[in-house]
Motif scaffolding. Structure first.
Motif, PDB file in Angstrom:
ATOM      1  N   SER A  12      40.920  36.629  41.817  1.00 58.18           N
ATOM      2  CA  SER A  12      39.381  37.236  40.465  1.00 58.18           C
ATOM      3  C   SER A  12      39.806  36.472  39.550  1.00 58.18           C
ATOM      4  O   SER A  12      40.532  37.582  38.558  1.00 58.18           O
ATOM      5  CB  SER A  12      39.732  38.652  40.612  1.00 58.18           C
ATOM      6  OG  SER A  12      39.370  39.232  42.101  1.00 58.18           O
ATOM      7  N   TRP A  13      40.156  35.323  39.192  1.00 56.98           N
ATOM      8  CA  TRP A  13      39.589  35.034  38.060  1.00 56.98           C
ATOM      9  C   TRP A  13      39.212  35.098  37.105  1.00 56.98           C
ATOM     10  O   TRP A  13      38.568  35.488  35.685  1.00 56.98           O
ATOM     11  CB  TRP A  13      39.750  33.088  37.703  1.00 56.98           C
ATOM     12  CG  TRP A  13      40.946  32.923  38.572  1.00 56.98           C
ATOM     13  CD1 TRP A  13      41.548  32.409  40.252  1.00 56.98           C
ATOM     14  CD2 TRP A  13      42.541  32.232  37.684  1.00 56.98           C
ATOM     15  NE1 TRP A  13      42.906  31.984  40.243  1.00 56.98           N
ATOM     16  CE2 TRP A  13      43.259  32.343  38.999  1.00 56.98           C
ATOM     17  CE3 TRP A  13      42.655  32.528  36.395  1.00 56.98           C
ATOM     18  CZ2 TRP A  13      44.481  31.631  38.719  1.00 56.98           C
ATOM     19  CZ3 TRP A  13      43.826  31.615  36.231  1.00 56.98           C
ATOM     20  CH2 TRP A  13      44.801  31.128  36.915  1.00 56.98           C
ATOM     21  N   GLY A  14      37.662  35.862  37.847  1.00 60.59           N
ATOM     22  CA  GLY A  14      36.656  36.388  36.922  1.00 60.59           C
ATOM     23  C   GLY A  14      36.542  37.752  35.953  1.00 60.59           C
ATOM     24  O   GLY A  14      36.331  38.736  34.910  1.00 60.59           O
ATOM     25  N   THR A  15      38.577  38.231  36.459  1.00 69.22           N
ATOM     26  CA  THR A  15      38.159  39.548  35.695  1.00 69.22           C
ATOM     27  C   THR A  15      39.276  39.733  34.616  1.00 69.22           C
ATOM     28  O   THR A  15      39.700  40.228  33.836  1.00 69.22           O
ATOM     29  CB  THR A  15      39.253  40.549  37.146  1.00 69.22           C
ATOM     30  OG1 THR A  15      40.263  40.131  37.474  1.00 69.22           O
ATOM     31  CG2 THR A  15      38.301  41.343  37.921  1.00 69.22           C
ATOM     32  N   VAL A  44      33.034  33.715  40.654  1.00 65.05           N
ATOM     33  CA  VAL A  44      34.280  32.726  40.234  1.00 65.05           C
ATOM     34  C   VAL A  44      35.089  32.443  40.857  1.00 65.05           C
ATOM     35  O   VAL A  44      35.511  33.618  41.873  1.00 65.05           O
ATOM     36  CB  VAL A  44      35.530  32.912  38.508  1.00 65.05           C
ATOM     37  CG1 VAL A  44      36.257  32.041  39.047  1.00 65.05           C
ATOM     38  CG2 VAL A  44      34.930  33.073  37.406  1.00 65.05           C
ATOM     39  N   THR A  45      34.993  31.238  41.582  1.00 64.19           N
ATOM     40  CA  THR A  45      35.385  30.839  42.891  1.00 64.19           C
ATOM     41  C   THR A  45      36.566  30.051  43.664  1.00 64.19           C
ATOM     42  O   THR A  45      36.639  28.645  42.751  1.00 64.19           O
ATOM     43  CB  THR A  45      34.173  30.709  44.020  1.00 64.19           C
ATOM     44  OG1 THR A  45      34.157  29.355  43.884  1.00 64.19           O
ATOM     45  CG2 THR A  45      33.430  31.478  44.705  1.00 64.19           C
ATOM     46  N   THR A  46      37.967  29.890  43.998  1.00 64.68           N
ATOM     47  CA  THR A  46      39.097  29.250  44.306  1.00 64.68           C
ATOM     48  C   THR A  46      39.999  29.990  44.979  1.00 64.68           C
ATOM     49  O   THR A  46      39.674  31.193  45.538  1.00 64.68           O
ATOM     50  CB  THR A  46      39.800  28.890  42.273  1.00 64.68           C
ATOM     51  OG1 THR A  46      40.724  28.340  42.502  1.00 64.68           O
ATOM     52  CG2 THR A  46      40.526  30.492  42.398  1.00 64.68           C
ATOM     53  N   THR A  47      41.261  29.154  45.456  1.00 68.92           N
ATOM     54  CA  THR A  47      41.913  29.870  46.404  1.00 68.92           C
ATOM     55  C   THR A  47      43.142  29.509  45.660  1.00 68.92           C
ATOM     56  O   THR A  47      44.361  30.085  46.294  1.00 68.92           O
ATOM     57  CB  THR A  47      42.030  28.221  47.193  1.00 68.92           C
ATOM     58  OG1 THR A  47      42.456  27.244  46.595  1.00 68.92           O
ATOM     59  CG2 THR A  47      41.025  28.190  48.091  1.00 68.92           C
ATOM     60  N   ALA A  48      43.487  29.496  43.892  1.00 67.49           N
ATOM     61  CA  ALA A  48      44.523  29.580  43.700  1.00 67.49           C
ATOM     62  C   ALA A  48      44.267  31.257  42.394  1.00 67.49           C
ATOM     63  O   ALA A  48      43.908  31.723  42.461  1.00 67.49           O
ATOM     64  CB  ALA A  48      44.037  28.918  42.623  1.00 67.49           C
ATOM     65  N   LYS A  49      46.007  31.938  42.913  1.00 68.50           N
ATOM     66  CA  LYS A  49      46.184  33.143  42.303  1.00 68.50           C
ATOM     67  C   LYS A  49      46.734  32.541  40.986  1.00 68.50           C
ATOM     68  O   LYS A  49      47.159  33.630  39.879  1.00 68.50           O
ATOM     69  CB  LYS A  49      47.001  34.019  43.019  1.00 68.50           C
ATOM     70  CG  LYS A  49      46.228  33.826  44.367  1.00 68.50           C
ATOM     71  CD  LYS A  49      47.529  34.613  45.366  1.00 68.50           C
ATOM     72  CE  LYS A  49      46.790  34.733  46.849  1.00 68.50           C
ATOM     73  NZ  LYS A  49      47.858  35.785  47.333  1.00 68.50           N
ATOM     74  N   SER A  50      47.863  32.130  41.166  1.00 72.82           N
ATOM     75  CA  SER A  50      48.282  31.224  39.309  1.00 72.82           C
ATOM     76  C   SER A  50      48.345  30.254  40.052  1.00 72.82           C
ATOM     77  O   SER A  50      49.221  29.266  40.976  1.00 72.82           O
ATOM     78  CB  SER A  50      49.559  32.162  39.706  1.00 72.82           C
ATOM     79  OG  SER A  50      50.342  32.045  41.253  1.00 72.82           O
ATOM     80  N   ASN A  68      46.934  18.273  46.173  1.00 70.33           N
ATOM     81  CA  ASN A  68      46.626  16.755  45.158  1.00 70.33           C
ATOM     82  C   ASN A  68      45.917  17.718  44.024  1.00 70.33           C
ATOM     83  O   ASN A  68      46.435  17.142  42.703  1.00 70.33           O
ATOM     84  CB  ASN A  68      45.909  15.643  45.668  1.00 70.33           C
ATOM     85  CG  ASN A  68      46.835  14.574  46.261  1.00 70.33           C
ATOM     86  OD1 ASN A  68      48.209  14.890  46.438  1.00 70.33           O
ATOM     87  ND2 ASN A  68      45.381  13.874  47.363  1.00 70.33           N
ATOM     88  N   ALA A  69      44.987  18.308  43.778  1.00 71.28           N
ATOM     89  CA  ALA A  69      44.218  19.104  42.680  1.00 71.28           C
ATOM     90  C   ALA A  69      43.608  20.214  43.360  1.00 71.28           C
ATOM     91  O   ALA A  69      43.712  20.721  44.363  1.00 71.28           O
ATOM     92  CB  ALA A  69      42.984  18.362  41.783  1.00 71.28           C
ATOM     93  N   VAL A  70      43.632  21.674  43.169  1.00 75.73           N
ATOM     94  CA  VAL A  70      42.767  22.668  42.329  1.00 75.73           C
ATOM     95  C   VAL A  70      41.829  23.066  41.817  1.00 75.73           C
ATOM     96  O   VAL A  70      41.496  22.045  41.008  1.00 75.73           O
ATOM     97  CB  VAL A  70      43.598  23.431  42.596  1.00 75.73           C
ATOM     98  CG1 VAL A  70      44.103  24.215  41.384  1.00 75.73           C
ATOM     99  CG2 VAL A  70      43.065  24.795  43.183  1.00 75.73           C
ATOM    100  N   GLY A  71      40.870  23.341  42.303  1.00 75.90           N
ATOM    101  CA  GLY A  71      39.321  23.416  41.030  1.00 75.90           C
ATOM    102  C   GLY A  71      38.724  24.926  41.467  1.00 75.90           C
ATOM    103  O   GLY A  71      39.652  26.243  42.227  1.00 75.90           O
ATOM    104  N   ILE A  72      38.627  25.407  40.098  1.00 76.31           N
ATOM    105  CA  ILE A  72      38.485  26.870  39.872  1.00 76.31           C
ATOM    106  C   ILE A  72      36.656  27.145  39.004  1.00 76.31           C
ATOM    107  O   ILE A  72      36.692  26.450  38.170  1.00 76.31           O
ATOM    108  CB  ILE A  72      39.266  27.663  38.720  1.00 76.31           C
ATOM    109  CG1 ILE A  72      40.316  27.859  39.455  1.00 76.31           C
ATOM    110  CG2 ILE A  72      38.338  28.805  38.546  1.00 76.31           C
ATOM    111  CD1 ILE A  72      40.770  28.544  38.706  1.00 76.31           C
ATOM    112  N   THR A  73      35.735  27.306  39.802  1.00 75.84           N
ATOM    113  CA  THR A  73      34.844  27.234  40.020  1.00 75.84           C
ATOM    114  C   THR A  73      33.627  28.685  39.050  1.00 75.84           C
ATOM    115  O   THR A  73      34.095  28.948  40.189  1.00 75.84           O
ATOM    116  CB  THR A  73      33.593  26.726  41.180  1.00 75.84           C
ATOM    117  OG1 THR A  73      34.389  25.707  41.921  1.00 75.84           O
ATOM    118  CG2 THR A  73      32.079  26.679  41.411  1.00 75.84           C
TER     119      THR A  73
END
Length: 182
Positions: free
Chosen positions: A78-81, A117-123, A144-149
């Protein structure tokens, strides 16, 4: 100026305002999304820079309590928070988890004016050499890369969306749209 001319002028102004209002809303929504995506990219770049400068591991995690005096990691995507960048001072080995002995480097409160905000990354954890060591507390593996949309409030406006891409070397880019990171 006659009354007829004034009424015609006001009618033309009203029509132009009605046409411009939706475009202005879309423009403002797009600017909010871009600003928030750039803010996250700035935090990630700063965390990488701090890891290089201090010679320690620095992590960035999603946080619902970033504005508190003692922020914590949310433990979810929840990167939107909001988010927190921190240095693991006690080397507890729990990268991506903020505990009492860690030093907060930067905190960003909840986002405003954007849709989701959507992603698979917590940290994300940067090593002392600036390379991404861990993603979600585990090795990147074959990723190879992670995205935060970041999406706009206007769900149909995909042109306003931004994706913050982070590759394993620690390079951070902000791309338009909702594509994928390579």
């Amino acid at each position: 100026m006659t009354m007829v001319e004034m009424v015609v002028t006001l009618a033309v102004i009203g029509i132009l305002a009605a046409i411009a209002a939706p475009a202005m809303r879309s423009f403002m929504s797009g600017r909010a999304v871009d600003a928030q995506a750039q803010e996250l990219a700035t935090t990630l770049r700063m965390a990488r820079s701090e890891a290089l400068k201090r010679g320690v591991e620095v992590s960035v995690c999603a946080s619902a309590t970033a504005e508190n005096s003692s922020p914590t990691c949310a433990g979810n995507t929840s990167w939107g928070t909001g988010w927190v960048a921190f240095q693991d001072d006690d080397n507890s080995g729990t990268q991506g988890t903020l505990d009492g002995n860690d030093k907060v480097v930067r905190a960003q409160a909840a986002l405003k004016g954007i849709g989701s905000v959507t992603t698979t990354a917590k940290s994300v954890t940067f090593g002392r050499n600036g390379i991404v060591l861990l993603l979600n507390g585990a090795s990147l593996g074959s990723t190879n890369a992670v995205g935060i949309t970041f999406a706009s409030l206007d769900s149909g406006n995909t042109n306003a969306a931004r994706i913050v891409c982070l590759n394993r070397q620690g390079r951070i880019t902000v791309l338009p749209g909702t594509g994928t990171c390579a």
